[in-house]
Scaffold this active site. Sequence first.
Site, PDB file in Angstrom:
ATOM      1  N   GLU A   1       0.801  -1.218   0.000  1.00  0.00           N
ATOM      2  CA  GLU A   1       0.000   0.000   0.000  1.00  0.00           C
ATOM      3  C   GLU A   1       0.842   1.280   0.000  1.00  0.00           C
ATOM      4  O   GLU A   1       1.997   1.270   0.412  1.00  0.00           O
ATOM      5  CB  GLU A   1      -0.966   0.035   1.184  1.00  0.00           C
ATOM      6  CG  GLU A   1      -0.550  -0.826   2.323  1.00  0.00           C
ATOM      7  CD  GLU A   1      -1.617  -0.994   3.390  1.00  0.00           C
ATOM      8  OE1 GLU A   1      -2.045   0.023   3.952  1.00  0.00           O
ATOM      9  OE2 GLU A   1      -1.971  -2.148   3.673  1.00  0.00           O
TER      10      GLU A   1
ATOM     11  N   CYS B   1       6.730  -7.761   6.801  1.00  0.00           N
ATOM     12  CA  CYS B   1       7.892  -7.243   7.530  1.00  0.00           C
ATOM     13  C   CYS B   1       8.379  -8.321   8.478  1.00  0.00           C
ATOM     14  O   CYS B   1       7.584  -9.032   9.092  1.00  0.00           O
ATOM     15  CB  CYS B   1       7.525  -5.988   8.315  1.00  0.00           C
ATOM     16  SG  CYS B   1       8.955  -5.277   9.169  1.00  0.00           S
TER      17      CYS B   1
HETATM   18 FE1  SF4 Z   1       5.865  -2.590  11.477  1.00  0.00          FE
HETATM   19 FE2  SF4 Z   1       7.966  -2.880  13.089  1.00  0.00          FE
HETATM   20 FE3  SF4 Z   1       8.081  -3.729  10.564  1.00  0.00          FE
HETATM   21 FE4  SF4 Z   1       8.078  -1.083  11.066  1.00  0.00          FE
HETATM   22  S1  SF4 Z   1       9.657  -2.588  11.664  1.00  0.00           S
HETATM   23  S2  SF4 Z   1       6.841  -2.164   9.519  1.00  0.00           S
HETATM   24  S3  SF4 Z   1       6.704  -1.026  12.853  1.00  0.00           S
HETATM   25  S4  SF4 Z   1       6.754  -4.558  12.180  1.00  0.00           S
END
Ligand code: SF4
Length: 314
Positions: free
Chosen positions: A47, A75
């Site tokens: 997105e 992530c």
């Molecule tokens: Fe989300 Fe943490 Fe990944 Fe940043 S580092 S996108 S806050 S999971």
Amino acid sequence: MTNLTESLRTSLDETFDFSTVELARKQGDADTTQKFLWKLRDGQLVESVLIPASPALYGDASDRHTLCVSTQVGCAYGCTFCASGLDGFKRNLEPAEIIDQVLAVERAQGRAGERAINNLVIMGMGEPLANYDNLMASLEILNAEWGTNIGARKITISTSGLVPQIKKLAAQPRQYRLAISLHGATDAVRDRIMPINRKYPLAKLADAAEEYQQAKSGKLTLEYILIAGVNDGLDQVLPLAQLAHRLRAKVNLIPYNHVDGLEWDRPDDAIQDAFHEALISRGTLTTLRREKGHDIDAACGQLRLRTEKELAST
Ligand code: SF4
Ligand code: SAH
């Protein structure tokens, strides 16, 4: 392109595509925050969020369009409050997939080629510094005069705190701005919500951030989402103010956006205000952003999560 043979044109039509992103879903209207969900060529979803008047935080108040882009599918860092990491990490975005988010938004605005976006925040899905080489390759083009010509100081990279990459970023020549997702001013608080803190605890993160601050003249931002009962206690104020002072950083307080299925919530306005005022009274440059995208799930990863859940249930 009638100078090409008919068969070549047919095969280009079938196989060639200028854009690596295709609009899958859009939320919001032109005068509000708009959210774009993109389908990539392998069917993955990412997105981007378009914010009409940029928060003064990321550039001049006169800037009209800020775009928040993603750098990864999913992530790997697993911050406990974040929708982007919930399904784990899928893959890095290619440079073209990062750049195409900017071009496709301009096209969707009916402003292709006009350079409608003049402020970029690398705060969408994914940890940008974990995709360092592709990010740098894309920013080089987004920054270039022959590219989209977005000034380096109008590009803010947000990181959860990858210490070696922050140092690498400090050593490269461009003056990109850096935002650090702090979300806690003590290791006890950060350890609870951000697994990365066990690898790179606050003392190491602060040293790397200071190195960045000294290498670049631009101001650092410390992002601090306020989560009820987790990091909104006034005990966080003094260490946060001290760190901001050391780094000459401004603090950006963001009330947490609830994510379906997660236990966290934002604190009441009175608690947000008390935290904000306590920082200001210590002389810390602080803003409290009651963000505009709240109504359309603007926190990163939420539109994708919802869409994937819907697809799974049909
Ligand atoms: Fe989300 Fe943490 Fe990944 Fe940043 S580092 S996108 S806050 S999971
Ligand atoms: N991985 C990078 C950049 C993407 S996240 C980073 O962590 O900095 C962009 C910002 O949104 C981060 O500050 C992140 O902590 C914050 N964020 C994630 N989930 C959120 C939520 N539900 N509400 C408010 N902010 C959130």
